[in-house]
Design a protein around this motif. Structure first.
Motif, PDB file in Angstrom:
ATOM      1  N   VAL A  35      -3.119   2.307  -3.921  1.00 50.56           N
ATOM      2  CA  VAL A  35      -2.942   3.692  -3.474  1.00 50.56           C
ATOM      3  C   VAL A  35      -4.078   4.014  -2.503  1.00 50.56           C
ATOM      4  O   VAL A  35      -5.244   3.734  -2.791  1.00 50.56           O
ATOM      5  N   VAL A  36      -3.705   4.562  -1.360  1.00 49.00           N
ATOM      6  CA  VAL A  36      -4.707   4.889  -0.339  1.00 49.00           C
ATOM      7  C   VAL A  36      -4.707   6.390  -0.058  1.00 49.00           C
ATOM      8  O   VAL A  36      -3.692   7.064  -0.204  1.00 49.00           O
ATOM      9  N   ASP A  37      -5.876   6.870   0.357  1.00 48.38           N
ATOM     10  CA  ASP A  37      -5.992   8.278   0.731  1.00 48.38           C
ATOM     11  C   ASP A  37      -5.603   8.453   2.199  1.00 48.38           C
ATOM     12  O   ASP A  37      -5.162   7.504   2.855  1.00 48.38           O
ATOM     13  N   GLU A  38      -5.805   9.669   2.713  1.00 46.86           N
ATOM     14  CA  GLU A  38      -5.389   9.969   4.092  1.00 46.86           C
ATOM     15  C   GLU A  38      -6.170   9.168   5.139  1.00 46.86           C
ATOM     16  O   GLU A  38      -5.724   9.005   6.266  1.00 46.86           O
ATOM     17  N   ARG A  39      -7.318   8.603   4.770  1.00 45.82           N
ATOM     18  CA  ARG A  39      -8.102   7.769   5.692  1.00 45.82           C
ATOM     19  C   ARG A  39      -7.759   6.286   5.579  1.00 45.82           C
ATOM     20  O   ARG A  39      -8.350   5.464   6.255  1.00 45.82           O
ATOM     21  N   MET A  66      -1.768   7.213 -11.179  1.00 43.70           N
ATOM     22  CA  MET A  66      -2.438   5.977 -10.782  1.00 43.70           C
ATOM     23  C   MET A  66      -3.694   5.726 -11.616  1.00 43.70           C
ATOM     24  O   MET A  66      -4.279   6.644 -12.192  1.00 43.70           O
ATOM     25  N   THR A  67      -4.093   4.488 -11.645  1.00 47.22           N
ATOM     26  CA  THR A  67      -5.367   4.101 -12.227  1.00 47.22           C
ATOM     27  C   THR A  67      -6.423   4.388 -11.174  1.00 47.22           C
ATOM     28  O   THR A  67      -6.346   3.871 -10.059  1.00 47.22           O
ATOM     29  N   ARG A  68      -7.363   5.223 -11.506  1.00 49.54           N
ATOM     30  CA  ARG A  68      -8.364   5.648 -10.530  1.00 49.54           C
ATOM     31  C   ARG A  68      -9.585   4.716 -10.483  1.00 49.54           C
ATOM     32  O   ARG A  68     -10.168   4.516  -9.437  1.00 49.54           O
ATOM     33  N   ASP A  69      -9.962   4.212 -11.611  1.00 46.25           N
ATOM     34  CA  ASP A  69     -11.140   3.340 -11.676  1.00 46.25           C
ATOM     35  C   ASP A  69     -10.723   1.910 -11.370  1.00 46.25           C
ATOM     36  O   ASP A  69     -10.308   1.172 -12.264  1.00 46.25           O
ATOM     37  N   ALA A 125      -8.781   2.699  -0.182  1.00 49.65           N
ATOM     38  CA  ALA A 125      -8.250   2.519  -1.536  1.00 49.65           C
ATOM     39  C   ALA A 125      -8.849   3.558  -2.467  1.00 49.65           C
ATOM     40  O   ALA A 125     -10.061   3.744  -2.527  1.00 49.65           O
ATOM     41  N   CYS A 126      -7.981   4.265  -3.193  1.00 42.10           N
ATOM     42  CA  CYS A 126      -8.456   5.272  -4.140  1.00 42.10           C
ATOM     43  C   CYS A 126      -7.858   5.068  -5.529  1.00 42.10           C
ATOM     44  O   CYS A 126      -8.115   5.836  -6.441  1.00 42.10           O
ATOM     45  N   GLY A 127      -7.034   4.035  -5.665  1.00 41.03           N
ATOM     46  CA  GLY A 127      -6.424   3.758  -6.956  1.00 41.03           C
ATOM     47  C   GLY A 127      -5.422   2.638  -6.855  1.00 41.03           C
ATOM     48  O   GLY A 127      -5.251   2.008  -5.807  1.00 41.03           O
ATOM     49  N   MET A 128      -4.759   2.417  -7.978  1.00 39.29           N
ATOM     50  CA  MET A 128      -3.714   1.413  -8.046  1.00 39.29           C
ATOM     51  C   MET A 128      -2.629   1.980  -8.961  1.00 39.29           C
ATOM     52  O   MET A 128      -2.928   2.658  -9.941  1.00 39.29           O
ATOM     53  N   VAL A 187       0.867  -1.166   0.000  1.00 39.38           N
ATOM     54  CA  VAL A 187       0.000   0.000   0.000  1.00 39.38           C
ATOM     55  C   VAL A 187       0.909   1.221   0.000  1.00 39.38           C
ATOM     56  O   VAL A 187       1.922   1.254   0.688  1.00 39.38           O
ATOM     57  N   VAL A 188       0.531   2.206  -0.794  1.00 40.49           N
ATOM     58  CA  VAL A 188       1.316   3.431  -0.875  1.00 40.49           C
ATOM     59  C   VAL A 188       0.352   4.615  -0.763  1.00 40.49           C
ATOM     60  O   VAL A 188      -0.767   4.565  -1.265  1.00 40.49           O
ATOM     61  N   SER A 189       0.795   5.646  -0.081  1.00 39.29           N
ATOM     62  CA  SER A 189      -0.009   6.857   0.074  1.00 39.29           C
ATOM     63  C   SER A 189      -0.126   7.571  -1.266  1.00 39.29           C
ATOM     64  O   SER A 189       0.810   7.564  -2.068  1.00 39.29           O
ATOM     65  N   ARG A 190      -1.257   8.205  -1.498  1.00 36.56           N
ATOM     66  CA  ARG A 190      -1.444   8.951  -2.745  1.00 36.56           C
ATOM     67  C   ARG A 190      -0.436  10.103  -2.857  1.00 36.56           C
ATOM     68  O   ARG A 190      -0.207  10.640  -3.929  1.00 36.56           O
ATOM     69  N   ASP A 191       0.161  10.519  -1.718  1.00 35.39           N
ATOM     70  CA  ASP A 191       1.151  11.594  -1.720  1.00 35.39           C
ATOM     71  C   ASP A 191       2.576  11.104  -1.920  1.00 35.39           C
ATOM     72  O   ASP A 191       3.500  11.908  -2.023  1.00 35.39           O
TER      73      ASP A 191
END
Length: 133
Positions: free
Chosen positions: A34-38, A83-86, A41-44, A12-16
């Motif tokens: 890819v994960v958000d601040e919470r 990142m791939t968002r969908d 999962a928000c992407g890959m 897992v990697v932060s979106r930042d």
């Protein structure tokens, strides 16, 4: 049969995080969730996403990567930019049949498996193993 027995933890990697951070991590695996601040999962992001950054020049009958462009990059961009968002997500309780359907319907290599506190993945290869074993 559910996919729960087939899922594997994945990085897992932060979106930042920077693309360079991902590349260092990707020495062991070619993608990360890819994960958000919470922590959701928000992407890959994958090596393929990084390859898309490189400018390709078309020469009759040949495609070559312009090495100078690659060498100039510091890969300081954020993974959220490439990142791939969908992403397709399944629950660990999803059936193997559902997973196979997603792979075929969406031409996917892997899906993100989202549980209560866990982010994992299930790949086409994993699902084949589930059918055979």
């Amino acid at each position: 049969m559910t996919i729960e027995a087939l899922v594997r933890k994945c990085p897992v990697v932060s979106r930042d995080a920077t693309i360079l951070d991902f590349l260092k991590m990707a020495e062991q695996l070619d993608f990360a969730i890819v994960v958000d601040e919470r922590g959701k999962a928000c992407g890959m992001v994958s090596e393929k996403d990084v390859l898309k950054l490189w400018r390709i020049q078309s020469i009759p009958g040949i495609e070559t990567i312009i090495i100078d462009e690659v060498q100039k990059r510091d890969f300081g961009e954020k993974v959220s930019e490439i990142m791939t968002r969908d992403i397709v997500t399944l629950r660990p309780s999803s059936s193997l049949k559902d997973a196979l359907g997603f792979f075929l319907a969406h031409d996917l290599k892997r899906v993100v498996v989202v549980g209560e506190e866990c982010l994992a993945r299930c790949s086409r290869r994993d699902s084949h193993h589930g059918c055979c074993c």
